[in-house]
Write an enzyme that holds these catalytic residues in place. Structure first.
Site, PDB file in Angstrom:
ATOM      1  N   ASP A   8     -26.285  22.085 126.557  1.00 29.22           N
ATOM      2  CA  ASP A   8     -27.424  22.902 126.155  1.00 29.22           C
ATOM      3  C   ASP A   8     -28.613  22.060 125.685  1.00 29.22           C
ATOM      4  O   ASP A   8     -28.528  21.360 124.676  1.00 29.22           O
ATOM      5  CB  ASP A   8     -27.030  23.840 125.012  1.00 29.22           C
ATOM      6  CG  ASP A   8     -25.764  24.628 125.284  1.00 29.22           C
ATOM      7  OD1 ASP A   8     -24.804  24.033 125.796  1.00 29.22           O
ATOM      8  OD2 ASP A   8     -25.714  25.817 124.951  1.00 29.22           O
ATOM      9  N   GLU A  39     -30.475  26.926 128.348  1.00 30.33           N
ATOM     10  CA  GLU A  39     -30.760  28.209 127.710  1.00 30.33           C
ATOM     11  C   GLU A  39     -31.425  28.105 126.336  1.00 30.33           C
ATOM     12  O   GLU A  39     -31.921  29.107 125.829  1.00 30.33           O
ATOM     13  CB  GLU A  39     -29.482  29.043 127.605  1.00 30.33           C
ATOM     14  CG  GLU A  39     -28.502  28.588 126.560  1.00 30.33           C
ATOM     15  CD  GLU A  39     -27.888  29.790 125.844  1.00 30.33           C
ATOM     16  OE1 GLU A  39     -28.011  30.910 126.339  1.00 30.33           O
ATOM     17  OE2 GLU A  39     -27.313  29.579 124.764  1.00 30.33           O
ATOM     18  N   ASN A  40     -31.448  26.924 125.745  1.00 35.19           N
ATOM     19  CA  ASN A  40     -32.111  26.743 124.448  1.00 35.19           C
ATOM     20  C   ASN A  40     -33.330  25.837 124.559  1.00 35.19           C
ATOM     21  O   ASN A  40     -33.814  25.312 123.552  1.00 35.19           O
ATOM     22  CB  ASN A  40     -31.140  26.146 123.424  1.00 35.19           C
ATOM     23  CG  ASN A  40     -29.923  26.999 123.172  1.00 35.19           C
ATOM     24  OD1 ASN A  40     -28.799  26.550 123.373  1.00 35.19           O
ATOM     25  ND2 ASN A  40     -30.119  28.223 122.732  1.00 35.19           N
ATOM     26  N   ASN A  67     -26.213  33.239 126.570  1.00 33.85           N
ATOM     27  CA  ASN A  67     -26.609  34.446 125.837  1.00 33.85           C
ATOM     28  C   ASN A  67     -28.092  34.477 125.478  1.00 33.85           C
ATOM     29  O   ASN A  67     -28.622  35.539 125.141  1.00 33.85           O
ATOM     30  CB  ASN A  67     -25.772  34.608 124.572  1.00 33.85           C
ATOM     31  CG  ASN A  67     -25.883  33.420 123.629  1.00 33.85           C
ATOM     32  OD1 ASN A  67     -25.608  32.289 124.021  1.00 33.85           O
ATOM     33  ND2 ASN A  67     -26.277  33.664 122.398  1.00 33.85           N
ATOM     34  N   HIS A  68     -28.788  33.337 125.566  1.00 34.52           N
ATOM     35  CA  HIS A  68     -30.228  33.315 125.262  1.00 34.52           C
ATOM     36  C   HIS A  68     -31.100  33.377 126.520  1.00 34.52           C
ATOM     37  O   HIS A  68     -32.303  33.151 126.443  1.00 34.52           O
ATOM     38  CB  HIS A  68     -30.582  32.052 124.465  1.00 34.52           C
ATOM     39  CG  HIS A  68     -30.089  32.068 123.055  1.00 34.52           C
ATOM     40  ND1 HIS A  68     -30.592  32.923 122.103  1.00 34.52           N
ATOM     41  CD2 HIS A  68     -29.127  31.330 122.442  1.00 34.52           C
ATOM     42  CE1 HIS A  68     -29.961  32.710 120.948  1.00 34.52           C
ATOM     43  NE2 HIS A  68     -29.064  31.757 121.134  1.00 34.52           N
ATOM     44  N   HIS A 153     -19.931  29.772 129.230  1.00 37.33           N
ATOM     45  CA  HIS A 153     -20.690  29.818 127.980  1.00 37.33           C
ATOM     46  C   HIS A 153     -19.971  30.764 127.026  1.00 37.33           C
ATOM     47  O   HIS A 153     -20.082  31.992 127.134  1.00 37.33           O
ATOM     48  CB  HIS A 153     -22.106  30.309 128.286  1.00 37.33           C
ATOM     49  CG  HIS A 153     -23.107  29.993 127.227  1.00 37.33           C
ATOM     50  ND1 HIS A 153     -23.667  28.746 127.082  1.00 37.33           N
ATOM     51  CD2 HIS A 153     -23.655  30.763 126.247  1.00 37.33           C
ATOM     52  CE1 HIS A 153     -24.524  28.760 126.063  1.00 37.33           C
ATOM     53  NE2 HIS A 153     -24.520  29.971 125.549  1.00 37.33           N
ATOM     54  N   HIS A 178     -22.253  26.269 124.648  1.00 36.26           N
ATOM     55  CA  HIS A 178     -22.630  27.254 123.618  1.00 36.26           C
ATOM     56  C   HIS A 178     -22.498  26.761 122.186  1.00 36.26           C
ATOM     57  O   HIS A 178     -23.350  27.063 121.359  1.00 36.26           O
ATOM     58  CB  HIS A 178     -21.866  28.573 123.763  1.00 36.26           C
ATOM     59  CG  HIS A 178     -22.219  29.597 122.723  1.00 36.26           C
ATOM     60  ND1 HIS A 178     -23.496  30.123 122.607  1.00 36.26           N
ATOM     61  CD2 HIS A 178     -21.479  30.195 121.740  1.00 36.26           C
ATOM     62  CE1 HIS A 178     -23.515  31.011 121.605  1.00 36.26           C
ATOM     63  NE2 HIS A 178     -22.314  31.061 121.069  1.00 36.26           N
ATOM     64  N   HIS A 180     -22.606  23.715 120.915  1.00 33.29           N
ATOM     65  CA  HIS A 180     -23.501  22.590 120.617  1.00 33.29           C
ATOM     66  C   HIS A 180     -22.806  21.405 119.966  1.00 33.29           C
ATOM     67  O   HIS A 180     -23.470  20.516 119.429  1.00 33.29           O
ATOM     68  CB  HIS A 180     -24.668  23.056 119.723  1.00 33.29           C
ATOM     69  CG  HIS A 180     -25.587  24.020 120.387  1.00 33.29           C
ATOM     70  ND1 HIS A 180     -26.792  24.422 119.817  1.00 33.29           N
ATOM     71  CD2 HIS A 180     -25.497  24.695 121.556  1.00 33.29           C
ATOM     72  CE1 HIS A 180     -27.394  25.282 120.610  1.00 33.29           C
ATOM     73  NE2 HIS A 180     -26.615  25.471 121.674  1.00 33.29           N
TER      74      HIS A 180
END
Length: 273
Positions: A8, A39-40, A67-68, A153, A178, A180
């Site tokens: 991520d 995604e982040n 999810n983001h 994820h 997810h 991290h």
């Protein structure tokens, strides 16, 4: 086949690490294919079209999410015209974008990349196991695909490990994203699938999962939010996993974590010069 998966990408620090290190790694290791979870990437929440293009220009062949994925509302639109950006495959039918796609690697191999999202302590999407099984039936390793990469994820180690054994022998790599935080369990499963429970993030580890420390500490100790989460801005550690994949079988022959820069202990694959 030489494949690199990067975890991520969190905020500007993570983006800077990718754009600084990835082009050189692609050349130095003669990488055939690179997957990056983005995604982040936009200040910790989602991804924009411009940021996605920067990651692709740095050497990524595919960007996965989680999810983001919809935190930046423009993603609902540009994901339709960007086939190299994936959202979780187990979103309901009619969701914009795609959760799986077949790519051609630099060595000419056909690489199926799939993004799925867990349901334990996460949004209650459709069954990820059924969605993954259906995609593998449509494009099987050794038939329509020369390599298969699954970004799962998910929050819990148990769900990630269950997915890995569920597809063992049918995928080249299953990697968890997810949380991290990189795990120390990278290995090749009995039927030949490389697996790592969580690859970690490309971000500043002098933080709370990539965010400046004061706000999350305050929320834990006082139970009252006092502001927005802000990505930590120190030097990021580029975290990923390197996999050597057999050209004959599409299964893993070697796997090793990658950690470069920042505060974590450094790690580079010994099987690549």
């Amino acid at each position: 086949m030489r494949l690199l998966f990067l975890g991520d990408v969190l905020g500007r620090a993570g983006r800077d690490a990718v754009t600084r290190h990835l082009p050189g790694l692609v050349e130095r290791w003669a990488l055939d294919f690179v997957v990056v979870n983005g995604e982040n990437a936009a200040a910790g929440f989602g991804i924009t079209e411009a940021i996605a293009q920067d990651i692709l220009d740095a050497g990524a062949d595919c960007i996965t999410t989680g999810n983001h994925v919809w935190d930046q509302r423009e993603a609902l639109v540009f994901i339709e015209r960007q086939p190299r950006l994936l959202r979780p495959v187990n979103y309901p039918a009619g969701t914009p974008g795609r959760g799986v796609n077949l790519f051609i690697a630099r060595n000419g191999a056909r690489v199926l990349v799939m993004n799925a999202m867990g349901r334990v302590f996460m949004d209650p999407l459709d069954d990820p196991f059924a969605a993954v099984a259906a995609a593998l039936e449509d494009c099987a390793l050794g038939a329509e695909a020369d390599a298969v990469v699954i970004d799962f994820h998910a929050e819990t180690t148990s769900e990630k490990q269950a997915m890995a054994f569920f597809v063992d022998g049918r995928a080249s790599l299953v990697v968890g994203t997810h949380t991290h935080t990189p795990t120390a369990d990278h290995r090749i499963l009995p039927e030949g699938t490389a697996f790592m429970t969580d690859v970690g993030m490309c971000g500043d580890y002098d933080s709370v999962i990539g965010m400046e420390r004061d706000e999350p500490i305050g929320r834990f100790t006082r139970r009252i939010p006092s502001g927005r989460f802000q990505p930590a801005a120190g030097e990021a550690t580029l975290c990923g996993v390197a996999v050597e994949i057999s050209d004959a079988t599409g299964l893993a022959e070697a796997v090793h974590p990658v950690r470069l820069g920042g505060t974590l202990s450094q790690s580079l694959p010994p099987f690549w010069p």
